[in-house]
Design a protein around this motif. Structure first.
Motif, PDB file in Angstrom:
ATOM      1  N   PRO A  41       0.844  -1.195   0.000  1.00  0.00           N
ATOM      2  CA  PRO A  41       0.000   0.000   0.000  1.00  0.00           C
ATOM      3  C   PRO A  41       0.878   1.243   0.000  1.00  0.00           C
ATOM      4  O   PRO A  41       1.913   1.270   0.653  1.00  0.00           O
ATOM      5  N   ARG A  42       0.473   2.222  -0.737  1.00  0.00           N
ATOM      6  CA  ARG A  42       1.250   3.453  -0.822  1.00  0.00           C
ATOM      7  C   ARG A  42       0.329   4.638  -0.622  1.00  0.00           C
ATOM      8  O   ARG A  42      -0.841   4.593  -0.926  1.00  0.00           O
ATOM      9  N   SER A  43       0.910   5.679  -0.126  1.00  0.00           N
ATOM     10  CA  SER A  43       0.187   6.937  -0.072  1.00  0.00           C
ATOM     11  C   SER A  43       1.203   8.037  -0.228  1.00  0.00           C
ATOM     12  O   SER A  43       2.395   7.848   0.017  1.00  0.00           O
ATOM     13  N   LEU A  70      -1.450  24.562  -2.750  1.00  0.00           N
ATOM     14  CA  LEU A  70      -2.308  23.490  -3.251  1.00  0.00           C
ATOM     15  C   LEU A  70      -1.812  22.201  -2.614  1.00  0.00           C
ATOM     16  O   LEU A  70      -0.660  21.804  -2.800  1.00  0.00           O
ATOM     17  N   ASN A  71      -2.659  21.565  -1.824  1.00  0.00           N
ATOM     18  CA  ASN A  71      -2.328  20.326  -1.121  1.00  0.00           C
ATOM     19  C   ASN A  71      -3.004  19.163  -1.842  1.00  0.00           C
ATOM     20  O   ASN A  71      -4.192  19.249  -2.166  1.00  0.00           O
ATOM     21  N   HIS A  72      -2.249  18.076  -2.051  1.00  0.00           N
ATOM     22  CA  HIS A  72      -2.761  16.948  -2.824  1.00  0.00           C
ATOM     23  C   HIS A  72      -2.323  15.655  -2.152  1.00  0.00           C
ATOM     24  O   HIS A  72      -1.132  15.456  -1.895  1.00  0.00           O
ATOM     25  N   TYR A  73      -3.292  14.801  -1.847  1.00  0.00           N
ATOM     26  CA  TYR A  73      -3.036  13.519  -1.185  1.00  0.00           C
ATOM     27  C   TYR A  73      -3.595  12.407  -2.047  1.00  0.00           C
ATOM     28  O   TYR A  73      -4.677  12.548  -2.621  1.00  0.00           O
ATOM     29  N   ILE A  74      -2.864  11.297  -2.094  1.00  0.00           N
ATOM     30  CA  ILE A  74      -3.301  10.169  -2.911  1.00  0.00           C
ATOM     31  C   ILE A  74      -3.010   8.887  -2.140  1.00  0.00           C
ATOM     32  O   ILE A  74      -1.989   8.785  -1.456  1.00  0.00           O
ATOM     33  N   GLU A  75      -3.929   7.929  -2.218  1.00  0.00           N
ATOM     34  CA  GLU A  75      -3.761   6.642  -1.548  1.00  0.00           C
ATOM     35  C   GLU A  75      -4.002   5.533  -2.556  1.00  0.00           C
ATOM     36  O   GLU A  75      -4.827   5.681  -3.450  1.00  0.00           O
ATOM     37  N   GLY A  76      -3.267   4.433  -2.396  1.00  0.00           N
ATOM     38  CA  GLY A  76      -3.454   3.293  -3.283  1.00  0.00           C
ATOM     39  C   GLY A  76      -2.240   2.418  -3.328  1.00  0.00           C
ATOM     40  O   GLY A  76      -1.357   2.491  -2.467  1.00  0.00           O
ATOM     41  N   ALA A  83      -8.167   6.564  -3.015  1.00  0.00           N
ATOM     42  CA  ALA A  83      -8.668   7.865  -2.575  1.00  0.00           C
ATOM     43  C   ALA A  83      -7.724   8.957  -3.051  1.00  0.00           C
ATOM     44  O   ALA A  83      -6.522   8.746  -3.181  1.00  0.00           O
ATOM     45  N   GLN A  84      -8.285  10.122  -3.304  1.00  0.00           N
ATOM     46  CA  GLN A  84      -7.502  11.270  -3.729  1.00  0.00           C
ATOM     47  C   GLN A  84      -8.193  12.524  -3.217  1.00  0.00           C
ATOM     48  O   GLN A  84      -9.415  12.643  -3.318  1.00  0.00           O
ATOM     49  N   ARG A  85      -7.407  13.451  -2.643  1.00  0.00           N
ATOM     50  CA  ARG A  85      -7.960  14.683  -2.102  1.00  0.00           C
ATOM     51  C   ARG A  85      -7.071  15.855  -2.479  1.00  0.00           C
ATOM     52  O   ARG A  85      -5.846  15.718  -2.514  1.00  0.00           O
ATOM     53  N   ALA A  86      -7.676  16.998  -2.721  1.00  0.00           N
ATOM     54  CA  ALA A  86      -6.905  18.205  -3.010  1.00  0.00           C
ATOM     55  C   ALA A  86      -7.702  19.424  -2.566  1.00  0.00           C
ATOM     56  O   ALA A  86      -8.931  19.431  -2.609  1.00  0.00           O
ATOM     57  N   GLY A  87      -6.975  20.440  -2.127  1.00  0.00           N
ATOM     58  CA  GLY A  87      -7.582  21.696  -1.713  1.00  0.00           C
ATOM     59  C   GLY A  87      -6.495  22.731  -1.505  1.00  0.00           C
ATOM     60  O   GLY A  87      -5.305  22.431  -1.615  1.00  0.00           O
TER      61      GLY A  87
END
Length: 170
Positions: A41-43, A70-76, A83-87
């Motif tokens: 698993p990676r994030s 700009l913050n960006h998170y990725i999981e998988g 999952a992926q999030r940004a704001g």
């Protein structure tokens, strides 16, 4: 000490160097098993500054100063994204001065030749927010068509203002 298996792939134990470290008499060393091959698993998470800029919205001239990210998170795992999030968050004076109107976050996926092959557009936020662009989450489990990169892109009033990428490799 090396652990080897009889097949062509060998697994080695790399000892930790404790040469200059002092330990208590009741030292406990806990060794945890590794993840099974192919199931790592990676994030990743990252931030990219949003350069200062000015734009017009509703007949009003708006300036966004430096201090926003700009913050960006990725999981998988591998090409699979769970999952992926940004704001955008702002700090210091920018938290009070930066106003973001008509924003959209998009996820762009590119292959190893840096050619974009998929774009997922988030919702258009027509309201104005001070000091932030709300986090957009895409928690849809999906598998990328290619290795390469996954990027979050910030658009303000239709113009790209920042990009933050994570490289996806085998």
């Amino acid at each position: 000490m090396a652990n080897t298996s009889s097949n062509s792939s060998e697994v080695f134990d790399v000892p930790s160097d404790y040469e200059d470290e002092q330990f208590t008499d009741d030292l406990v060393i806990e060794e945890l098993p590794s993840e099974p091959a192919g199931v790592t698993p990676r994030s990743a998470g990252g931030s990219t500054p949003v350069d200062s800029f000015s734009y017009e919205a509703g007949g009003i001239s708006i300036s966004v100063p430096t201090g926003c990210f700009l913050n960006h998170y990725i999981e998988g795992s591998g090409k699979r994204i769970t999952a992926q999030r940004a704001g955008v968050d702002c700090g210091g004076p920018a938290a009070l001065l930066a106003k973001f109107c008509n924003t959209r976050i998009e996820y762009h996926y590119a292959n190893t030749s840096n050619k974009t092959y998929k774009v997922v557009k988030g919702p258009l936020n027509t309201s104005c927010k001070t000091g932030q662009v709300p986090m957009w989450s895409r928690d849809t489990d999906h598998t990328l068509a290619h290795y390469g990169k996954a990027c979050a892109q910030l658009f303000v009033n239709g113009k790209r203002r920042s990009v933050q990428c994570h490289y996806i490799s085998s």
